[in-house]
Design an enzyme around this catalytic site. Structure first.
Site, PDB file in Angstrom:
ATOM      1  N   GLU A  25     -58.318  15.192  16.044  1.00  0.00           N
ATOM      2  CA  GLU A  25     -58.643  16.073  15.072  1.00  0.00           C
ATOM      3  C   GLU A  25     -60.380  15.990  14.934  1.00  0.00           C
ATOM      4  OE1 GLU A  25     -57.238  17.776  12.198  1.00  0.00           O
ATOM      5  OE2 GLU A  25     -58.601  19.006  11.521  1.00  0.00           O
ATOM      6  N   GLU A  31     -57.414  23.488   5.733  1.00  0.00           N
ATOM      7  CA  GLU A  31     -57.746  22.042   4.732  1.00  0.00           C
ATOM      8  C   GLU A  31     -57.093  22.632   3.173  1.00  0.00           C
ATOM      9  OE1 GLU A  31     -56.478  19.938   4.864  1.00  0.00           O
ATOM     10  OE2 GLU A  31     -57.066  19.564   7.524  1.00  0.00           O
ATOM     11  N   HIS A  71     -48.426  20.923   6.435  1.00  0.00           N
ATOM     12  CA  HIS A  71     -49.097  21.551   7.719  1.00  0.00           C
ATOM     13  C   HIS A  71     -49.054  22.145   8.689  1.00  0.00           C
ATOM     14  CE1 HIS A  71     -53.564  20.981   7.094  1.00  0.00           C
ATOM     15  NE2 HIS A  71     -53.802  19.667   6.907  1.00  0.00           N
ATOM     16  N   ALA A 114     -54.591  10.240   7.652  1.00  0.00           N
ATOM     17  CA  ALA A 114     -53.537  10.902   7.946  1.00  0.00           C
ATOM     18  C   ALA A 114     -53.291  12.028   9.167  1.00  0.00           C
ATOM     19  CB  ALA A 114     -52.048  11.360   7.463  1.00  0.00           C
ATOM     20  N   MET A 115     -52.715  11.840   9.718  1.00  0.00           N
ATOM     21  CA  MET A 115     -52.772  13.148  11.094  1.00  0.00           C
ATOM     22  C   MET A 115     -51.750  14.258  10.880  1.00  0.00           C
ATOM     23  SD  MET A 115     -55.087  15.451  12.190  1.00  0.00           S
ATOM     24  CE  MET A 115     -54.695  16.390  13.188  1.00  0.00           C
ATOM     25  N   GLU A 116     -52.163  15.893  11.040  1.00  0.00           N
ATOM     26  CA  GLU A 116     -50.640  16.469  11.004  1.00  0.00           C
ATOM     27  C   GLU A 116     -50.078  16.626  12.090  1.00  0.00           C
ATOM     28  OE1 GLU A 116     -53.717  17.059  10.170  1.00  0.00           O
ATOM     29  OE2 GLU A 116     -54.557  19.210  10.072  1.00  0.00           O
ATOM     30  N   HIS A 172     -48.615  16.655   2.082  1.00  0.00           N
ATOM     31  CA  HIS A 172     -49.710  17.452   2.846  1.00  0.00           C
ATOM     32  C   HIS A 172     -49.554  17.586   4.351  1.00  0.00           C
ATOM     33  CE1 HIS A 172     -53.894  18.400   2.781  1.00  0.00           C
ATOM     34  NE2 HIS A 172     -53.874  17.976   4.156  1.00  0.00           N
ATOM     35  N   GLU A 173     -48.860  16.608   5.117  1.00  0.00           N
ATOM     36  CA  GLU A 173     -48.975  16.588   6.452  1.00  0.00           C
ATOM     37  C   GLU A 173     -48.220  16.913   7.070  1.00  0.00           C
ATOM     38  OE1 GLU A 173     -52.015  15.697   8.014  1.00  0.00           O
ATOM     39  OE2 GLU A 173     -52.672  14.220   6.280  1.00  0.00           O
TER      40      GLU A 173
HETATM   41 ZN   LIG Z   1     -55.077  18.114   5.842  1.00  0.00          ZN
END
Ligand SMILES: [Zn+2]
Length: 851
Positions: free
Chosen positions: A122, A320, A301, A262-264, A297-298
């Protein structure tokens, strides 16, 4: 920088092709990787003859259409795109290309973090892996096979569910299949020799989900808090939003080199290790809270981002803003509502309000960008969350849930816009949100002028909106927002509590039936992200008596700000403030909340109210007030410290955390005295305490009061933790944030420390990033701070443009600085922008600041 081209929202066109499914095979080697990409493609717009795929710096080896090897007359390969001429309406493509993850220091696409292969796609990393329609509105079903050396990379992970694996002698392969169509930015791959912990979760409808958290070997015992947080998040999303998880497996991998938090990625979250690893010895209370919130949070998502994604990157706040709002509510539910709200507002004001007042101000839905990486901002995220919160307030809990249900039902599996979201919010609730939409399109923080009148028992509240112009100088319109207020009588009883709906440039609200003029408690819970401007209010009264946790805090902050501003004008400390502050020290109740009440306004808060900013003056005035309070309340503060100081206890429960918060606040206030006694307390705290929270506060106090002790304790800390990079970030931060003479020289020297590595974003952030926010030394009148940070930006820009443009943010207050600092800043900004081959990331930020 020659080709700094802006991309505009108004130019959006729906994709002319769809990718039905994609089959990827990765052969990972020590010097390079081979990617085989097989896609089944359909023409959506029959008028289009050529297919343009995104790609960046790719080495094409083979190219096939419908099993025919293509001659190079049928396609054109450029730096950023691959165009195939005369394509049929349904066809398959096979591409084999070569990439070099080992040389990838930008940390976008496929790269190596230490010995681990991992990805970050992303927003536009996938195009540097293989040619693709790398845009969020092209959703496809992915199957991924990873082939690598069995010994070096025993763990091979992809999105979705695990399908099959093969032993190939020295090498092995694993195939993953993700049944949920997704855009390429959610693609992920991990290969490495990893440790892990496992658990399971049974969803509300009885499905069993395997949970794994992977990390560097040896760190497994530090993953348990993250696992606990994940299960809490899964349960919360079922209870609050009716959302369940949808795959057989949920994997999280912690890596050290990561640009973001971090990344979802679907079913395979990749995390900055700072948001996974923690134990009592190495992590602070704030780290534990941070992990709980980012893990949630992740996870959230999965529904708000993955199953329903963004049509284009201008819609980023769709996922977001909503997901930040969700994680804020989650943290508030699991911990303290009051503390969470204040922390969120503090962060909004420190980062987003500053951005909103700067040349890089933009709406939560921007209209154009040069580098999308620059729009992962506090505005899109945090102001975006405030916008969702206002919708929540306008609808109320029940209708909000009805509206999110409709949103999920209607748009599941689609790539949509913020308009679609607003449609769901208003059609399910019946609340007209058309006037509300401006929050998505206007920039800057609105101000609200408050005037009160009291006549013949009628209290009149007149509210006038002052809307800032756009960065380009265009006028903007008044907003529609909910404003929670209360009117308190002389006994602090709430006579009126109401949520006003403010929508006009100026309007008055009348309240009848009072004998005495009531006291106004305004913007309760910070119901709108605005700045309140009041000629006068009884802050001392609100500090003592308001029942709204936020307004009580706010009154203490504003009263302190006004007191400090008076000191700047040469006045003495207002005894009424001192008296009210003493009252706060005697409060009973939640100690974490009390610790926030006792905190003086930050330098950033004070700076935001000034023009011709001069930090020396701010520091001096704040110091004077701190010393005054420490002197006046020395005994009370010492008593608070002693009662709550429990050096031998770990304890991660709310009470233990809040005891540490209040006693460390007391210690920090006392440290303004710089007396032997206080220094000894800090020294003892460092030596006796068993928590990282206590050690870090003690180190910070010593660093800023007693150079001699500081040196000894810092050396001790270094030798204990030099092998733990995450802890070393704290060490670098304390030194980079120091107010002591010679801080810049020490920061420069620390770059040669064995632990420091300019390729690891966390380390750059904690040394260079923290220094750039050290107002005292960054803005030093000799200009050396500016020169140093400018040098680093130019250097890091060549390694990792995203990191470099992040550092550029320190110069955002250029326009508001005093003439002397401004002229020194200008020299450095001009030097950066004239750098040969400056990235578009840094170019975009610096050119806006200089405009
Ligand atoms: Zn996010």
């Amino acid at each position: 920088m020659s080709e700094a081209q802006a991309i505009y929202l108004k130019d959006y066109k729906a994709p002319a092709f769809s990718i039905e499914d994609v089959n990827l095979r990765f052969e990972l080697f020590e010097e390079y990787a081979l990617v085989t990409n097989v896609m089944n493609i359909q023409k959506v717009d029959t008028g289009v003859q050529e297919l343009s795929l995104h790609c960046r710096d790719l080495e094409l080896l083979e190219f096939w259409i419908n099993d025919l090897k293509l001659q190079d007359t049928r396609y054109v390969l450029e730096e950023e795109k691959l165009t195939i001429l005369n394509v049929p309406s349904v066809f398959s493509i096979k591409i084999i290309n070569k990439i070099y993850p080992q040389n990838n220091t930008e940390l976008e696409g496929l790269y190596k973090s230490g010995s681990i292969f991992c990805t970050q796609n992303e927003p536009e990393g996938f195009r540097s892996i293989t040619p693709y329609l790398d845009r969020p509105d092209v959703m496809s079903v992915f199957t991924t096979t990873i082939v690598a050396d069995k010994e070096k990379y025993p763990v091979l992970l992809g999105n979705g569910n695990k399908k099959e694996s093969f032993d190939l002698g020295k090498r092995h392969s694993v195939t993953w299949h993700d049944p949920h169509p997704k855009p390429s930015y959610l693609f992920a791959l991990v290969a490495g020799d990893l440790g892990s912990i496992s658990d399971e979760y049974i969803t509300a409808s009885g499905e069993n989900v395997e949970l794994n958290i992977y990390c560097d070997l040896g760190n497994e015992s530090k993953c348990h808090h993250a696992m606990k947080s994940l299960k809490e998040a899964m349960l919360w999303d079922e209870e609050k939003y009716g959302r369940e998880y949808d795959l057989e497996i949920y994997n999280i991998v912690a890596v050290d080199s990561f640009n973001m938090g971090a990344m979802e990625n679907k079913g395979l979250n990749i995390f900055n290790s700072a948001y996974v690893l923690a134990d009592e010895d190495s992590a602070s209370d704030a780290n534990f809270m941070g992990i709980q919130s980012v893990i949630a949070h992740e996870y959230f998502h999965n529904w708000t981002g993955n199953r329903i994604t963004c049509r284009d990157w201008f819609q980023l706040t769709l996922k977001e803003g909503l997901t930040v709002f969700r994680d804020q509510c989650f943290s508030a539910d699991l911990n303290s509502q009051e503390v969470q709200r204040i922390e969120d507002v503090k962060s909004l004001r420190e980062r987003q309000f500053v951005e909103d007042a700067s040349p890089t101000a933009h709406p939560i839905q921007p209209k154009s960008y040069i580098s999308m990486n620059n729009f992962y901002t506090a505005t899109v995220y945090e102001k975006g969350a405030e916008v969702i919160r206002m919708i929540h307030t306008l609808l109320g809990e029940e209708l909000y849930r009805k509206a999110t249900d409709l949103y999920f039902e209607t748009f599941d599996g689609q790539a949509v816009t913020t308009k679609d979201f607003l449609w769901a919010m208003s059609s399910a609730s019946g609340v007209d949100l058309s006037a509300f939409e401006l929050w998505y399109h206007q920039s800057g923080t609105p101000k609200l002028k408050v005037e009160e009148k009291f006549e013949n028992g009628v209290y009149t509240l007149t509210l006038t909106q002052v809307i800032p112009n756009t960065v380009e100088g265009r006028a903007q319109k008044p907003y529609f927002f909910p404003l929670k207020i209360a009117l308190l009588d002389e006994d602090a009883k709430e006579v009126v509590t109401e949520t006003l709906k403010v929508s006009k440039e100026s309007e008055s609200f009348h309240f009848e039936g009072f004998n005495l003029k009531p006291v106004l408690s305004i913007n309760r819970d910070f119901s709108a992200p605005i700045i309140i401007e009041q000629e006068y209010n009884n802050f001392a009264f609100l500090m003592k008596h308001d029942t709204n946790g936020f307004v009580k805090y706010e009154a203490a902050q504003i009263f302190a700000i006004e007191t400090i501003e008076a000191i700047m004008r040469g006045e003495e400390v207002n005894p009424r403030f001192s008296e009210a502050y003493g009252h706060l020290l005697d409060l009973e109740g939640d100690l974490s909340y009390k610790a926030l009440l006792l905190e003086l306004p930050t330098v950033s808060t004070l700076m935001q109210r000034m023009s011709d900013i001069d930090f020396d003056v701010i520091y001096e005035a704040k110091e004077k007030l701190s010393q005054h309070l420490a002197q006046n309340f020395q005994e009370k503060l010492l008593a608070i410290y002693e009662v709550n100081h429990e050096p031998g206890s770990f304890g991660m429960d709310a009470l233990a955390i809040s005891k540490r918060a209040i006693k460390n606040r007391a210690l920090k206030i006392l440290s303004a005295l710089e007396t032997r006694d206080v220094i000894e307390i800090a020294k003892r705290q460092y030596e006796e305490s068993v928590t990282m929270t206590d050690r870090v506060v003690a180190l910070d106090v010593l660093e800023n009061t007693d150079p001699e002790y500081a040196e000894v304790t810092l050396a001790d800390f270094y030798s204990k933790y030099k092998k733990q990079t995450l802890v070393m970030n704290k060490y670098f931060s304390i030194l980079a944030a120091s107010h002591r003479e010679g801080t810049l020289d020490r920061v420069m020297a620390l770059q040669n420390d064995a632990v420091y590595d300019e390729k690891v974003p966390n380390l750059v952030r904690s040394l260079i990033g923290v220094f750039a926010r050290n107002y005292k030394h960054f803005h030093a009148k000799n200009g050396y701070g500016y020169k140093f940070v400018a040098d680093k930006i130019i250097e890091i820009d060549k390694i990792n443009p995203q990191m470099a443009s992040g550092l550029c943010g320190a110069f955002k207050i250029y326009n508001k600085m005093n003439e002397k600092n401004k002229s020194m800043m200008k020299v450095e900004l001009s030097r950066i922008i004239s750098t040969h081959e400056l990235s578009k990331n840094s170019f975009e930020i610096i050119s806006k600041i200089l405009k």
